[in-house]
Design a protein around this motif. Sequence first.
Motif, PDB file in Angstrom:
ATOM      1  N   ARG A   1       0.826  -1.209   0.000  1.00  0.00           N
ATOM      2  CA  ARG A   1       0.000   0.000   0.000  1.00  0.00           C
ATOM      3  C   ARG A   1       0.859   1.258   0.000  1.00  0.00           C
ATOM      4  NH1 ARG A   1      -5.253   0.212   3.028  1.00  0.00           N
ATOM      5  NH2 ARG A   1      -5.467   1.565   1.249  1.00  0.00           N
ATOM      6  N   ASP A   2       2.137   1.131   0.372  1.00  0.00           N
ATOM      7  CA  ASP A   2       3.025   2.285   0.414  1.00  0.00           C
ATOM      8  C   ASP A   2       3.652   2.602  -0.945  1.00  0.00           C
ATOM      9  OD1 ASP A   2       4.430  -0.174   0.716  1.00  0.00           O
ATOM     10  OD2 ASP A   2       6.179   0.882   1.500  1.00  0.00           O
ATOM     11  N   TRP A   3       3.451   1.748  -1.930  1.00  0.00           N
ATOM     12  CA  TRP A   3       3.983   2.021  -3.262  1.00  0.00           C
ATOM     13  C   TRP A   3       3.036   2.953  -4.004  1.00  0.00           C
ATOM     14  CZ3 TRP A   3       6.294  -2.986  -5.835  1.00  0.00           C
ATOM     15  CH2 TRP A   3       7.449  -3.360  -5.125  1.00  0.00           C
ATOM     16  N   PRO A   4       3.565   3.968  -4.674  1.00  0.00           N
ATOM     17  CA  PRO A   4       2.709   4.950  -5.336  1.00  0.00           C
ATOM     18  C   PRO A   4       2.126   4.484  -6.664  1.00  0.00           C
ATOM     19  CG  PRO A   4       4.996   5.508  -5.707  1.00  0.00           C
ATOM     20  CD  PRO A   4       4.976   4.337  -4.747  1.00  0.00           C
ATOM     21  N   VAL A   5       2.611   3.387  -7.211  1.00  0.00           N
ATOM     22  CA  VAL A   5       2.125   2.873  -8.497  1.00  0.00           C
ATOM     23  C   VAL A   5       1.937   1.365  -8.417  1.00  0.00           C
ATOM     24  CG1 VAL A   5       3.258   4.720  -9.818  1.00  0.00           C
ATOM     25  CG2 VAL A   5       4.433   2.542  -9.490  1.00  0.00           C
ATOM     26  N   ALA A   6       1.132   0.852  -9.346  1.00  0.00           N
ATOM     27  CA  ALA A   6       0.907  -0.590  -9.399  1.00  0.00           C
ATOM     28  C   ALA A   6       0.868  -1.126 -10.832  1.00  0.00           C
ATOM     29  CB  ALA A   6      -0.397  -0.943  -8.683  1.00  0.00           C
ATOM     30  N   LEU A   7       0.855  -0.243 -11.806  1.00  0.00           N
ATOM     31  CA  LEU A   7       0.703  -0.655 -13.197  1.00  0.00           C
ATOM     32  C   LEU A   7       2.051  -0.768 -13.908  1.00  0.00           C
ATOM     33  CD1 LEU A   7      -2.347   1.592 -14.118  1.00  0.00           C
ATOM     34  CD2 LEU A   7      -2.355  -0.800 -13.361  1.00  0.00           C
ATOM     35  N   ASP A   8       2.120  -1.698 -14.846  1.00  0.00           N
ATOM     36  CA  ASP A   8       3.379  -1.983 -15.535  1.00  0.00           C
ATOM     37  C   ASP A   8       3.988  -0.756 -16.200  1.00  0.00           C
ATOM     38  OD1 ASP A   8       1.430  -1.863 -17.552  1.00  0.00           O
ATOM     39  OD2 ASP A   8       2.041  -3.743 -18.491  1.00  0.00           O
ATOM     40  N   HIS A   9       3.184   0.033 -16.896  1.00  0.00           N
ATOM     41  CA  HIS A   9       3.741   1.182 -17.604  1.00  0.00           C
ATOM     42  C   HIS A   9       4.261   2.248 -16.634  1.00  0.00           C
ATOM     43  CE1 HIS A   9      -0.490   2.366 -17.052  1.00  0.00           C
ATOM     44  NE2 HIS A   9      -0.040   3.604 -17.051  1.00  0.00           N
ATOM     45  N   CYS A  10       3.693   2.312 -15.448  1.00  0.00           N
ATOM     46  CA  CYS A  10       4.192   3.259 -14.433  1.00  0.00           C
ATOM     47  C   CYS A  10       5.564   2.815 -13.919  1.00  0.00           C
ATOM     48  CB  CYS A  10       3.208   3.379 -13.281  1.00  0.00           C
ATOM     49  SG  CYS A  10       1.612   4.066 -13.755  1.00  0.00           S
ATOM     50  N   PHE A  11       5.707   1.518 -13.661  1.00  0.00           N
ATOM     51  CA  PHE A  11       7.013   1.003 -13.255  1.00  0.00           C
ATOM     52  C   PHE A  11       8.041   1.266 -14.345  1.00  0.00           C
ATOM     53  CE2 PHE A  11       4.387  -1.776 -10.468  1.00  0.00           C
ATOM     54  CZ  PHE A  11       4.942  -1.389  -9.257  1.00  0.00           C
ATOM     55  N   ALA A  12       7.675   1.020 -15.599  1.00  0.00           N
ATOM     56  CA  ALA A  12       8.600   1.244 -16.712  1.00  0.00           C
ATOM     57  C   ALA A  12       9.035   2.708 -16.756  1.00  0.00           C
ATOM     58  CB  ALA A  12       7.957   0.829 -18.026  1.00  0.00           C
ATOM     59  N   ARG A  13       8.091   3.626 -16.626  1.00  0.00           N
ATOM     60  CA  ARG A  13       8.413   5.057 -16.649  1.00  0.00           C
ATOM     61  C   ARG A  13       9.415   5.403 -15.552  1.00  0.00           C
ATOM     62  NH1 ARG A  13       6.796   8.617 -13.082  1.00  0.00           N
ATOM     63  NH2 ARG A  13       4.903   7.503 -12.491  1.00  0.00           N
ATOM     64  N   ILE A  14       9.118   4.972 -14.348  1.00  0.00           N
ATOM     65  CA  ILE A  14       9.964   5.306 -13.201  1.00  0.00           C
ATOM     66  C   ILE A  14      11.374   4.745 -13.372  1.00  0.00           C
ATOM     67  CG2 ILE A  14      10.294   4.891 -10.731  1.00  0.00           C
ATOM     68  CD1 ILE A  14       7.154   4.933 -10.543  1.00  0.00           C
ATOM     69  N   LEU A  15      11.483   3.484 -13.710  1.00  0.00           N
ATOM     70  CA  LEU A  15      12.794   2.849 -13.824  1.00  0.00           C
ATOM     71  C   LEU A  15      13.596   3.416 -14.986  1.00  0.00           C
ATOM     72  CD1 LEU A  15      11.848  -0.873 -13.094  1.00  0.00           C
ATOM     73  CD2 LEU A  15      12.501   0.922 -11.483  1.00  0.00           C
ATOM     74  N   LEU A  16      12.940   3.593 -16.121  1.00  0.00           N
ATOM     75  CA  LEU A  16      13.647   4.106 -17.294  1.00  0.00           C
ATOM     76  C   LEU A  16      14.046   5.567 -17.120  1.00  0.00           C
ATOM     77  CD1 LEU A  16      11.520   2.443 -20.096  1.00  0.00           C
ATOM     78  CD2 LEU A  16      13.902   1.900 -19.508  1.00  0.00           C
ATOM     79  N   ASP A  17      13.147   6.401 -16.601  1.00  0.00           N
ATOM     80  CA  ASP A  17      13.504   7.806 -16.380  1.00  0.00           C
ATOM     81  C   ASP A  17      14.693   7.918 -15.443  1.00  0.00           C
ATOM     82  OD1 ASP A  17      11.348   8.556 -17.971  1.00  0.00           O
ATOM     83  OD2 ASP A  17      10.233   9.552 -16.362  1.00  0.00           O
ATOM     84  N   ASN A  18      14.694   7.134 -14.382  1.00  0.00           N
ATOM     85  CA  ASN A  18      15.800   7.193 -13.429  1.00  0.00           C
ATOM     86  C   ASN A  18      17.090   6.652 -14.028  1.00  0.00           C
ATOM     87  OD1 ASN A  18      15.141   8.206 -10.511  1.00  0.00           O
ATOM     88  ND2 ASN A  18      13.276   7.248 -11.294  1.00  0.00           N
ATOM     89  N   ALA A  19      17.010   5.636 -14.847  1.00  0.00           N
ATOM     90  CA  ALA A  19      18.206   5.095 -15.492  1.00  0.00           C
ATOM     91  C   ALA A  19      18.753   6.059 -16.550  1.00  0.00           C
ATOM     92  CB  ALA A  19      17.906   3.739 -16.122  1.00  0.00           C
ATOM     93  N   CYS A  20      17.861   6.795 -17.208  1.00  0.00           N
ATOM     94  CA  CYS A  20      18.273   7.718 -18.270  1.00  0.00           C
ATOM     95  C   CYS A  20      18.616   9.109 -17.748  1.00  0.00           C
ATOM     96  CB  CYS A  20      17.160   7.838 -19.318  1.00  0.00           C
ATOM     97  SG  CYS A  20      16.891   6.321 -20.266  1.00  0.00           S
ATOM     98  N   GLY A  21      18.124   9.450 -16.549  1.00  0.00           N
ATOM     99  CA  GLY A  21      18.373  10.775 -16.000  1.00  0.00           C
ATOM    100  C   GLY A  21      17.509  11.859 -16.605  1.00  0.00           C
ATOM    101  N   ARG A  22      16.539  11.477 -17.379  1.00  0.00           N
ATOM    102  CA  ARG A  22      15.559  12.386 -17.990  1.00  0.00           C
ATOM    103  C   ARG A  22      14.437  11.530 -18.558  1.00  0.00           C
ATOM    104  NH1 ARG A  22      19.164  14.604 -23.059  1.00  0.00           N
ATOM    105  NH2 ARG A  22      19.478  12.605 -24.037  1.00  0.00           N
ATOM    106  N   PRO A  23      13.360  12.131 -19.047  1.00  0.00           N
ATOM    107  CA  PRO A  23      12.286  11.308 -19.599  1.00  0.00           C
ATOM    108  C   PRO A  23      12.840  10.359 -20.677  1.00  0.00           C
ATOM    109  CG  PRO A  23      11.521  13.546 -19.332  1.00  0.00           C
ATOM    110  CD  PRO A  23      13.008  13.554 -19.052  1.00  0.00           C
ATOM    111  N   TRP A  24      12.564   9.093 -20.508  1.00  0.00           N
ATOM    112  CA  TRP A  24      13.213   8.085 -21.355  1.00  0.00           C
ATOM    113  C   TRP A  24      12.931   8.275 -22.837  1.00  0.00           C
ATOM    114  CZ3 TRP A  24      10.494   4.705 -24.411  1.00  0.00           C
ATOM    115  CH2 TRP A  24       9.136   4.507 -24.114  1.00  0.00           C
ATOM    116  N   ARG A  25      11.776   8.824 -23.186  1.00  0.00           N
ATOM    117  CA  ARG A  25      11.466   9.007 -24.611  1.00  0.00           C
ATOM    118  C   ARG A  25      12.342  10.066 -25.278  1.00  0.00           C
ATOM    119  NH1 ARG A  25       6.227   6.980 -26.652  1.00  0.00           N
ATOM    120  NH2 ARG A  25       5.336   5.707 -25.004  1.00  0.00           N
ATOM    121  N   GLU A  26      13.041  10.863 -24.472  1.00  0.00           N
ATOM    122  CA  GLU A  26      14.005  11.811 -25.026  1.00  0.00           C
ATOM    123  C   GLU A  26      15.299  11.108 -25.427  1.00  0.00           C
ATOM    124  OE1 GLU A  26      14.672  14.916 -22.182  1.00  0.00           O
ATOM    125  OE2 GLU A  26      12.604  15.655 -22.320  1.00  0.00           O
ATOM    126  N   VAL A  27      15.482   9.884 -24.965  1.00  0.00           N
ATOM    127  CA  VAL A  27      16.720   9.150 -25.165  1.00  0.00           C
ATOM    128  C   VAL A  27      16.528   7.916 -26.048  1.00  0.00           C
ATOM    129  CG1 VAL A  27      18.584   7.933 -23.946  1.00  0.00           C
ATOM    130  CG2 VAL A  27      17.479   9.888 -22.877  1.00  0.00           C
TER     131      VAL A  27
END
Length: 107
Positions: A27-53
Amino acid sequence: MSAEAELRARWRSLVGEVLPEAARGRRDWPVALDHCFARILLDNACGRPWREVVPPPAWRHIAPDRLAEAVAIGEAVLTGTADLAALNRRSLALRGKAVPVREAGPS
């Protein structure tokens, strides 16, 4: 299967199945959907919105070293050594979006 193919398969499993399944009991996790996890992990790995990279689909086009970083972040979330809420806030900030009210205060 090559190491790169295994990495890409691990990503798809992690984001598509493992993290969403784990979220059901968190319940403490802010997201539960696959695309939300993808956004969070990819943005953090890329250091910016992943679609820019990386062009979509990211799992197919992202460089293996960057994908390995995203997988490592996801696995750290699973083990509790990375804070998913903080990663989500960073992802949203990178996108110029406000933090959701339910995440703004202490948990």
